[in-house]
Design an enzyme around this catalytic site. Structure first.
Site, PDB file in Angstrom:
ATOM      1  N   GLU A 119     -14.609 -36.052  53.464  1.00 23.63           N
ATOM      2  CA  GLU A 119     -14.686 -37.496  53.732  1.00 23.63           C
ATOM      3  C   GLU A 119     -16.127 -37.969  53.898  1.00 23.63           C
ATOM      4  O   GLU A 119     -16.413 -38.845  54.723  1.00 23.63           O
ATOM      5  CB  GLU A 119     -13.868 -37.853  54.983  1.00 23.63           C
ATOM      6  CG  GLU A 119     -12.473 -38.251  54.673  1.00 23.63           C
ATOM      7  CD  GLU A 119     -12.390 -38.990  53.376  1.00 23.63           C
ATOM      8  OE1 GLU A 119     -13.124 -39.970  53.196  1.00 23.63           O
ATOM      9  OE2 GLU A 119     -11.614 -38.566  52.506  1.00 23.63           O
TER      10      GLU A 119
HETATM   11  C1  LIG Z   1     -10.998 -28.163  52.107  1.00 21.64           C
HETATM   12  C2  LIG Z   1     -11.534 -29.349  51.403  1.00 21.64           C
HETATM   13  C3  LIG Z   1     -10.715 -30.464  51.211  1.00 21.64           C
HETATM   14  C4  LIG Z   1     -11.200 -31.565  50.501  1.00 21.64           C
HETATM   15  N1  LIG Z   1     -10.358 -32.629  50.248  1.00 21.64           N
HETATM   16  C5  LIG Z   1     -10.756 -33.571  49.359  1.00 21.64           C
HETATM   17  C6  LIG Z   1      -9.834 -34.548  48.864  1.00 21.64           C
HETATM   18  O1  LIG Z   1      -8.676 -34.617  49.286  1.00 21.64           O
HETATM   19  N2  LIG Z   1     -10.264 -35.423  47.912  1.00 21.64           N
HETATM   20  C7  LIG Z   1     -11.535 -35.388  47.432  1.00 21.64           C
HETATM   21  O2  LIG Z   1     -11.848 -36.180  46.548  1.00 21.64           O
HETATM   22  N3  LIG Z   1     -12.445 -34.507  47.898  1.00 21.64           N
HETATM   23  C8  LIG Z   1     -12.082 -33.593  48.834  1.00 21.64           C
HETATM   24  N4  LIG Z   1     -12.977 -32.664  49.289  1.00 21.64           N
HETATM   25  C9  LIG Z   1     -14.345 -32.723  48.813  1.00 21.64           C
HETATM   26  C10 LIG Z   1     -15.321 -33.160  49.893  1.00 21.64           C
HETATM   27  O3  LIG Z   1     -15.150 -34.510  50.192  1.00 21.64           O
HETATM   28  C11 LIG Z   1     -16.734 -32.811  49.386  1.00 21.64           C
HETATM   29  O4  LIG Z   1     -16.840 -31.394  49.456  1.00 21.64           O
HETATM   30  C12 LIG Z   1     -17.821 -33.485  50.181  1.00 21.64           C
HETATM   31  O5  LIG Z   1     -17.810 -34.867  49.975  1.00 21.64           O
HETATM   32  C13 LIG Z   1     -19.213 -32.954  49.818  1.00 21.64           C
HETATM   33  O6  LIG Z   1     -19.389 -32.869  48.428  1.00 21.64           O
HETATM   34  P1  LIG Z   1     -19.912 -31.505  47.792  1.00 21.64           P
HETATM   35  O7  LIG Z   1     -19.059 -30.408  48.309  1.00 21.64           O
HETATM   36  O8  LIG Z   1     -20.001 -31.662  46.334  1.00 21.64           O
HETATM   37  O9  LIG Z   1     -21.353 -31.303  48.405  1.00 21.64           O
HETATM   38  P2  LIG Z   1     -22.704 -31.948  47.826  1.00 21.64           P
HETATM   39  O10 LIG Z   1     -22.499 -33.382  47.546  1.00 21.64           O
HETATM   40  O11 LIG Z   1     -23.214 -31.085  46.741  1.00 21.64           O
HETATM   41  O12 LIG Z   1     -23.658 -31.819  49.088  1.00 21.64           O
HETATM   42  C14 LIG Z   1     -24.288 -30.591  49.457  1.00 21.64           C
HETATM   43  C15 LIG Z   1     -25.158 -30.830  50.685  1.00 21.64           C
HETATM   44  O13 LIG Z   1     -26.182 -31.789  50.363  1.00 21.64           O
HETATM   45  C16 LIG Z   1     -26.146 -32.852  51.290  1.00 21.64           C
HETATM   46  N5  LIG Z   1     -26.505 -34.109  50.620  1.00 21.64           N
HETATM   47  C17 LIG Z   1     -26.050 -34.581  49.445  1.00 21.64           C
HETATM   48  N6  LIG Z   1     -26.577 -35.770  49.192  1.00 21.64           N
HETATM   49  C18 LIG Z   1     -27.377 -36.075  50.217  1.00 21.64           C
HETATM   50  C19 LIG Z   1     -28.204 -37.183  50.543  1.00 21.64           C
HETATM   51  N7  LIG Z   1     -28.277 -38.267  49.783  1.00 21.64           N
HETATM   52  N8  LIG Z   1     -28.892 -37.145  51.702  1.00 21.64           N
HETATM   53  C20 LIG Z   1     -28.803 -36.071  52.523  1.00 21.64           C
HETATM   54  N9  LIG Z   1     -28.047 -35.004  52.264  1.00 21.64           N
HETATM   55  C21 LIG Z   1     -27.334 -35.007  51.127  1.00 21.64           C
HETATM   56  C22 LIG Z   1     -24.724 -32.887  51.825  1.00 21.64           C
HETATM   57  O14 LIG Z   1     -24.659 -33.510  53.098  1.00 21.64           O
HETATM   58  C23 LIG Z   1     -24.390 -31.406  51.863  1.00 21.64           C
HETATM   59  O15 LIG Z   1     -24.870 -30.833  53.049  1.00 21.64           O
HETATM   60  C24 LIG Z   1     -12.532 -31.572  50.033  1.00 21.64           C
HETATM   61  C25 LIG Z   1     -13.366 -30.476  50.276  1.00 21.64           C
HETATM   62  C26 LIG Z   1     -12.876 -29.375  50.914  1.00 21.64           C
HETATM   63  C27 LIG Z   1     -13.783 -28.174  51.097  1.00 21.64           C
END
Ligand SMILES: Cc1cc2nc3c(=O)[nH]c(=O)nc-3n(C[C@H](O)[C@H](O)[C@H](O)COP(=O)(O)OP(=O)(O)OC[C@H]3O[C@@H](n4cnc5c(N)ncnc54)[C@H](O)[C@@H]3O)c2cc1C
Length: 598
Positions: A443
């Site tokens: 989220e």
């Molecule tokens: C168990 C689980 C359930 C989930 N359920 C859903 C779901 O139902 N629907 C759905 O659509 N998604 C879902 N997700 C996805 C989840 O919302 C994303 O994993 C999350 O938004 C982060 O995206 P990412 O994993 O690609 O990390 P990334 O976007 O690659 O981020 C990696 C790191 O970089 C940091 N970062 C990125 N951009 C910035 C910035 N501009 N400034 C500072 N820091 C930054 C982040 O905070 C993080 O620490 C789920 C994930 C998991 C693991």
């Protein structure tokens, strides 16, 4: 085996004594008949469902997990999940705060929120199946066409169908502008969607007859980036004109993630293969509609950590009273035993009180937000609706990030109370910690919440909403300041309040010169603001407890509340002194680090 007792007394304290929610509801036609007895009776039954049906499946669901049949693309949830969900639907729980126009019971969203706190304590993984449906319902009810609402909302209200939110793709998590899933318009006005989504919670399961996916995708002529993203309804099964289920739609589960926690919840890789969908809202304005769901989900994720903090606390408290180790530093307390129960040790008490103070503080803020949400949806006065929306939008990133950071710290502290036994599976404590960890990530990560709070919600409107919250605090300080017994709570609240404007201005000014200054300060800033909000509510709770005691109440609940308030102000709030320094420390120590981060 872990224990769980629904915290009904504390919920009643917040609902009826602290916030007097029924007074607010009298001004709202939809809720004018809702009284304290009704709310209490519903929550008592909700607590029974949580403890008797959802809680016994928590450990077994974690151990068994979900399984995917790769031939049929169907997912089997852990044993008992499906039957528990059938009982949930039978009991009318999905419809609790649904709109009566779609078969809902029309109770306030706040009551639903309390139900969800208890379900999250009992079994977060199971609770996510019905939980996501509420956000999808809210997005459709705000942005769907009448035909879409008529097709989907009755069945989602009853719980016969569940909902999902499909945003994330392998290369696009935080940055949804990178999205690639495509939607091709068809001659009949529908769309064909192709692409792959990952990490979709409750994305496939055997608990409901149909799954209504809300999917973000790009139209062929969409502008690049986030301004070219549209929202679609993509049902697992087509829905016939008479509401019956038709053929299987081209949206499939291609895999399940093996993950750290919430094993009972299916985290699905979703493949869209020319899947039929209909547009929700305007083309390229998908984020407007999706934000309705995301905001609901952000409050829901905060509530998940509140639930886990509460259940972890209850178990740690019971263990600390029972486990004997060493003698108290101030002399033996249990002289009839070979050692004292560990609850006599100051640091064990600190860990317990940390969890208790975070849980009860979060409950007060969460219910306050629930009432704001009820006003946003139903208050007759437009100005009240607007103000409530503004306040809720300020508090949402705090609920999401502050509650979940605290939940991680608190569940870990409660595990620590068990010593080595906390690390062993059979006590259930390590599951609470593992389950709590995801709440900081999905989220929108907590970093993204902090940027939303500081960048968009505060600096983006020149601190206007923050000032409105500050006015609530100032009014309370004025009203409570005449009572000498309140000084110990008001003094630290006043000191922190005086810091908020200079701190915000300082970061804002530095941010004009260098935007990285905002990114460097945001996480610490959110934590300071979270404490400010908690300090306000803890001071109000302390005032009420003092008043009740002065009125002659001998109910130990009020003494406990007062003692927990004292602990919060003495031991948790002072974290802000260090945070105020780090929030001001500037970006250079993070950014001028090329040599360090090779
Ligand atoms: C168990 C689980 C359930 C989930 N359920 C859903 C779901 O139902 N629907 C759905 O659509 N998604 C879902 N997700 C996805 C989840 O919302 C994303 O994993 C999350 O938004 C982060 O995206 P990412 O994993 O690609 O990390 P990334 O976007 O690659 O981020 C990696 C790191 O970089 C940091 N970062 C990125 N951009 C910035 C910035 N501009 N400034 C500072 N820091 C930054 C982040 O905070 C993080 O620490 C789920 C994930 C998991 C693991």
């Amino acid at each position: 085996m872990p224990i769980y007792n629904p915290p009904l007394r504390d919920m009643q304290f917040v609902l009826h004594e602290l916030l007097q929610v029924c007074t607010d509801y009298q001004a709202i036609a939809a809720y004018a008949d809702v009284d304290a007895d009704t709310i209490n009776a519903v929550l008592e039954q909700a607590g029974k469902f949580a403890t008797e049906v959802a809680f016994p499946l928590n450990i077994s669901g974690d151990t068994e997990g979900c399984t995917l049949d790769r031939d049929t693309h169907e997912v089997r949830t852990p044993q008992g999940f499906k039957q528990a969900y059938a009982r949930y639907v039978e009991g009318g729980w999905p419809a609790l705060s649904g709109d009566p126009a779609y078969g809902g019971q029309g109770l306030p969203l706040t009551v639903n929120q309390c139900l969800y706190e208890m379900l999250n304590s009992a079994n977060q993984a199971w609770t996510m199946y019905p939980g996501l449906t509420h956000g999808a319902y809210a997005a459709l009810s705000a942005h769907g066409t009448e035909a879409q609402k008529a097709t989907y909302l009755h069945k989602m209200t009853s719980g016969e169908w569940t909902g999902t939110m499909c945003l994330t793709e392998p290369h696009c998590g935080t940055d949804l502008g990178l999205m690639r899933t495509k939607a091709e318009p068809q001659a009949d006005g529908s769309y064909r969607l192709s692409g792959s989504k990952i990490f979709i919670s409750a994305g496939e399961h055997d608990m409901a007859a149909n799954i209504i996916h809300l999917v973000l995708a790009r139209l062929p002529d969409a502008p690049p980036g986030i301004k070219g993203v549209s929202l679609f309804i993509v049902p697992k099964y087509h829905v016939n004109a008479d509401g019956s289920l038709g053929a299987r739609n081209g949206i499939y589960c291609a895999g399940l993630e093996h993950k750290m926690g919430i094993h009972g919840n299916a985290t699905a890789q979703i493949m869209l293969d020319g899947a039929y969908g209909t547009l929700v809202g305007q083309p390229n304005k998908g984020m407007n509609a999706m934000f309705v769901m995301m905001n609901a989900a952000r409050l829901g994720v905060g509530n998940q950590s509140l639930g886990l903090t509460e259940v972890a606390y209850q178990n740690a408290l019971a263990y600390a009273k029972d486990r004997i180790q060493m003698r108290s530093l101030s002399g033996a307390k249990a002289k009839d035993q070979s050692a004292d129960p560990i609850i006599v040790h100051p640091d064990v008490r600190k860990m317990l009180l940390t969890a208790k103070a975070y849980a009860e503080g979060a409950r007060a803020v969460s219910i306050f937000c629930g009432v704001l949400l009820d006003k946003v949806h139903h208050h007759p006065d437009e100005a009240v609706r607007r103000d409530s929306d503004e306040m809720l939008s300020l508090l949402t990133p705090i609920v999401k990030a502050f509650f979940t950071d605290n939940g991680w710290a608190a569940t870990s502290a409660c595990l620590q109370v068990f010593g080595g036994h906390g690390y062993i599976k059979e006590w259930g404590m390590e599951q609470f910690v593992r389950d709590a960890r995801i709440n900081l990530i999905y989220e929108g990560t907590n970093t993204i919440q902090s940027l939303d709070l500081l960048g968009r919600k505060i600096l983006g409107n020149n601190g206007a909403t923050l000032k409105k919250f500050g006015q609530l605090v100032t009014d309370f300080i004025k009203q409570a300041g005449t009572d000498a017994a309140m000084i110990e709570f008001l003094q630290p609240l006043i000191e922190l309040s005086q810091q908020m404007t200079p701190l915000t201005t300082e970061i804002g000014m530095k941010g004009f010169q260098n935007p990285d200054e905002v990114g460097a300060a945001a996480v610490d800033y959110l934590r300071i603001t979270g404490h400010w909000v908690f300090a306000y509510f803890w001071a109000r709770m302390a005032q009420l407890a003092l008043q009740r005691i002065a009125q002659g109440s001998t109910d130990p609940f009020y003494t406990a509340k007062l003692q927990t308030a004292r602990f919060y102000f003495a031991r948790l709030l002072p974290e802000t002194a260090s945070l105020l320094r780090t929030a001001r420390a500037g970006a250079a120590a993070l950014m001028d680090t090329e040599a360090a981060l090779v």
